[in-house]
Design a protein around this motif. Structure first.
Motif, PDB file in Angstrom:
ATOM      1  N   ASP A   1       9.488  14.489  -3.216  1.00 35.13           N
ATOM      2  CA  ASP A   1       9.642  13.830  -1.917  1.00 35.13           C
ATOM      3  C   ASP A   1       9.031  12.431  -1.953  1.00 35.13           C
ATOM      4  OD1 ASP A   1      10.908  16.085  -0.965  1.00 35.13           O
ATOM      5  OD2 ASP A   1       9.150  16.842   0.108  1.00 35.13           O
ATOM      6  N   ALA A   2       7.872  12.306  -2.591  1.00 34.50           N
ATOM      7  CA  ALA A   2       7.222  10.997  -2.708  1.00 34.50           C
ATOM      8  C   ALA A   2       8.102  10.038  -3.511  1.00 34.50           C
ATOM      9  CB  ALA A   2       5.845  11.134  -3.355  1.00 34.50           C
ATOM     10  N   LYS A   3       8.719  10.540  -4.564  1.00 26.72           N
ATOM     11  CA  LYS A   3       9.596   9.696  -5.384  1.00 26.72           C
ATOM     12  C   LYS A   3      10.805   9.235  -4.577  1.00 26.72           C
ATOM     13  CE  LYS A   3       8.315  11.592  -9.873  1.00 26.72           C
ATOM     14  NZ  LYS A   3       8.771  12.329 -11.058  1.00 26.72           N
ATOM     15  N   THR A   4      11.378  10.129  -3.782  1.00 26.07           N
ATOM     16  CA  THR A   4      12.524   9.770  -2.947  1.00 26.07           C
ATOM     17  C   THR A   4      12.122   8.712  -1.919  1.00 26.07           C
ATOM     18  OG1 THR A   4      13.542  11.937  -3.250  1.00 26.07           O
ATOM     19  CG2 THR A   4      14.237  10.674  -1.325  1.00 26.07           C
ATOM     20  N   GLN A   5      10.972   8.899  -1.282  1.00 22.69           N
ATOM     21  CA  GLN A   5      10.479   7.928  -0.301  1.00 22.69           C
ATOM     22  C   GLN A   5      10.205   6.579  -0.961  1.00 22.69           C
ATOM     23  OE1 GLN A   5       7.213   9.512   2.103  1.00 22.69           O
ATOM     24  NE2 GLN A   5       8.108  11.552   1.907  1.00 22.69           N
ATOM     25  N   TYR A   6       9.704   6.618  -2.191  1.00 25.06           N
ATOM     26  CA  TYR A   6       9.438   5.389  -2.935  1.00 25.06           C
ATOM     27  C   TYR A   6      10.738   4.613  -3.158  1.00 25.06           C
ATOM     28  CZ  TYR A   6       7.769   2.235  -6.594  1.00 25.06           C
ATOM     29  OH  TYR A   6       7.458   1.119  -7.325  1.00 25.06           O
TER      30      TYR A   6
ATOM     31  N   LEU B   1       0.828  -1.206   0.000  1.00 29.57           N
ATOM     32  CA  LEU B   1       0.000   0.000   0.000  1.00 29.57           C
ATOM     33  C   LEU B   1       0.864   1.258   0.000  1.00 29.57           C
ATOM     34  CD1 LEU B   1      -2.914  -0.897   2.444  1.00 29.57           C
ATOM     35  CD2 LEU B   1      -3.098  -0.410   0.002  1.00 29.57           C
ATOM     36  N   GLU B   2       1.946   1.236   0.766  1.00 29.38           N
ATOM     37  CA  GLU B   2       2.838   2.385   0.825  1.00 29.38           C
ATOM     38  C   GLU B   2       3.514   2.619  -0.526  1.00 29.38           C
ATOM     39  OE1 GLU B   2       4.661   5.613   3.006  1.00 29.38           O
ATOM     40  OE2 GLU B   2       2.844   4.432   3.248  1.00 29.38           O
ATOM     41  N   LEU B   3       3.961   1.542  -1.173  1.00 27.39           N
ATOM     42  CA  LEU B   3       4.553   1.670  -2.508  1.00 27.39           C
ATOM     43  C   LEU B   3       3.539   2.255  -3.487  1.00 27.39           C
ATOM     44  CD1 LEU B   3       6.558  -1.670  -2.717  1.00 27.39           C
ATOM     45  CD2 LEU B   3       7.549   0.632  -2.880  1.00 27.39           C
ATOM     46  N   TYR B   4       2.322   1.745  -3.444  1.00 27.52           N
ATOM     47  CA  TYR B   4       1.267   2.240  -4.326  1.00 27.52           C
ATOM     48  C   TYR B   4       1.031   3.732  -4.095  1.00 27.52           C
ATOM     49  CZ  TYR B   4      -3.324   3.211  -6.239  1.00 27.52           C
ATOM     50  OH  TYR B   4      -4.363   3.780  -6.930  1.00 27.52           O
ATOM     51  N   ALA B   5       0.856   4.103  -2.819  1.00 25.87           N
ATOM     52  CA  ALA B   5       0.547   5.490  -2.481  1.00 25.87           C
ATOM     53  C   ALA B   5       1.679   6.429  -2.892  1.00 25.87           C
ATOM     54  CB  ALA B   5       0.281   5.613  -0.976  1.00 25.87           C
ATOM     55  N   LEU B   6       2.918   6.043  -2.629  1.00 27.55           N
ATOM     56  CA  LEU B   6       4.055   6.879  -2.994  1.00 27.55           C
ATOM     57  C   LEU B   6       4.199   6.984  -4.511  1.00 27.55           C
ATOM     58  CD1 LEU B   6       6.596   5.718  -0.288  1.00 27.55           C
ATOM     59  CD2 LEU B   6       5.514   7.982  -0.451  1.00 27.55           C
TER      60      LEU B   6
ATOM     61  N   GLY C   1       0.417  13.259  -8.111  1.00 30.84           N
ATOM     62  CA  GLY C   1       0.192  14.319  -7.133  1.00 30.84           C
ATOM     63  C   GLY C   1      -0.975  13.948  -6.234  1.00 30.84           C
ATOM     64  N   ASP C   2      -1.576  14.945  -5.618  1.00 29.93           N
ATOM     65  CA  ASP C   2      -2.651  14.703  -4.662  1.00 29.93           C
ATOM     66  C   ASP C   2      -3.821  13.945  -5.284  1.00 29.93           C
ATOM     67  OD1 ASP C   2      -1.242  16.004  -2.683  1.00 29.93           O
ATOM     68  OD2 ASP C   2      -2.385  17.858  -2.811  1.00 29.93           O
ATOM     69  N   ASN C   3      -4.420  13.090  -4.483  1.00 30.12           N
ATOM     70  CA  ASN C   3      -5.563  12.286  -4.891  1.00 30.12           C
ATOM     71  C   ASN C   3      -6.797  13.176  -5.021  1.00 30.12           C
ATOM     72  OD1 ASN C   3      -7.609  10.426  -5.184  1.00 30.12           O
ATOM     73  ND2 ASN C   3      -7.122   9.246  -3.372  1.00 30.12           N
ATOM     74  N   THR C   4      -7.348  13.224  -6.217  1.00 26.41           N
ATOM     75  CA  THR C   4      -8.576  13.999  -6.452  1.00 26.41           C
ATOM     76  C   THR C   4      -9.690  13.106  -6.986  1.00 26.41           C
ATOM     77  OG1 THR C   4      -7.843  14.595  -8.677  1.00 26.41           O
ATOM     78  CG2 THR C   4      -7.304  16.152  -6.906  1.00 26.41           C
ATOM     79  N   THR C   5      -9.496  11.793  -6.927  1.00 27.37           N
ATOM     80  CA  THR C   5     -10.491  10.853  -7.439  1.00 27.37           C
ATOM     81  C   THR C   5     -11.562  10.596  -6.391  1.00 27.37           C
ATOM     82  OG1 THR C   5      -9.264   8.917  -6.666  1.00 27.37           O
ATOM     83  CG2 THR C   5      -8.747   9.716  -8.873  1.00 27.37           C
TER      84      THR C   5
ATOM     85  N   TRP D   1      -3.250   6.415  -0.610  1.00 22.93           N
ATOM     86  CA  TRP D   1      -2.823   7.525  -1.459  1.00 22.93           C
ATOM     87  C   TRP D   1      -3.299   8.856  -0.880  1.00 22.93           C
ATOM     88  CZ3 TRP D   1      -5.026   8.490  -7.037  1.00 22.93           C
ATOM     89  CH2 TRP D   1      -4.370   9.578  -7.623  1.00 22.93           C
ATOM     90  N   ASN D   2      -4.529   8.889  -0.401  1.00 22.42           N
ATOM     91  CA  ASN D   2      -5.095  10.119   0.138  1.00 22.42           C
ATOM     92  C   ASN D   2      -4.298  10.627   1.348  1.00 22.42           C
ATOM     93  OD1 ASN D   2      -7.263  11.978  -0.439  1.00 22.42           O
ATOM     94  ND2 ASN D   2      -8.058  11.446   1.578  1.00 22.42           N
ATOM     95  N   LYS D   3      -3.689   9.712   2.105  1.00 19.36           N
ATOM     96  CA  LYS D   3      -2.869  10.097   3.266  1.00 19.36           C
ATOM     97  C   LYS D   3      -1.602  10.837   2.846  1.00 19.36           C
ATOM     98  CE  LYS D   3      -4.370   6.399   6.328  1.00 19.36           C
ATOM     99  NZ  LYS D   3      -3.985   5.134   6.968  1.00 19.36           N
ATOM    100  N   LYS D   4      -1.235  10.752   1.589  1.00 18.57           N
ATOM    101  CA  LYS D   4      -0.032  11.419   1.073  1.00 18.57           C
ATOM    102  C   LYS D   4      -0.328  12.835   0.587  1.00 18.57           C
ATOM    103  CE  LYS D   4       2.416   7.837   1.811  1.00 18.57           C
ATOM    104  NZ  LYS D   4       3.183   7.848   3.041  1.00 18.57           N
TER     105      LYS D   4
END
Length: 91
Positions: free
Chosen positions: A71-76, A28-33, A40-44, A61-64
């Motif tokens: 930053d998300a790419k680096t964390q990924y 889930l973390e990999l998916y979200a990142l 970018g931000d979840n708008t779905t 994803w929404n938690k991100k």
């Protein structure tokens, strides 16, 4: 480290394609990142109550929200390296 993002995403895809496995939390973390880093931000719209998998992915994803794409790419990449280390690989 964000420059290794595409390579990390490719390695993770191959990892799962070749029957590699990790915890559901890591998945889930990999998916979200990945989604935050690429979209970018979840708008779905939030999936329906009975779509448990879709809802879990949407919520992760929404938690991100608000995390910068770089930053998300680096964390990924950091998490991908942790997951890939279980099979002796690194990005």
């Amino acid at each position: 480290m964000a420059e290794n993002f595409e390579l990390a995403a490719e390695e993770i895809a191959n990892f799962f394609k070749n029957k590699g496995d990790t915890s559901d939390d890591n998945k889930l973390e990999l998916y979200a990142l990945y989604k935050q880093g690429t979209t970018g931000d979840n708008t779905t719209a939030k999936p329906g109550m009975l779509d448990f998998k879709g809802k879990a992915k949407w919520e992760a994803w929404n938690k991100k929200k608000g995390v910068a794409q770089n930053d998300a790419k680096t964390q990924y990449v950091v998490l991908a390296n942790k997951v890939l280390a279980t099979v002796g690989k690194k990005v």
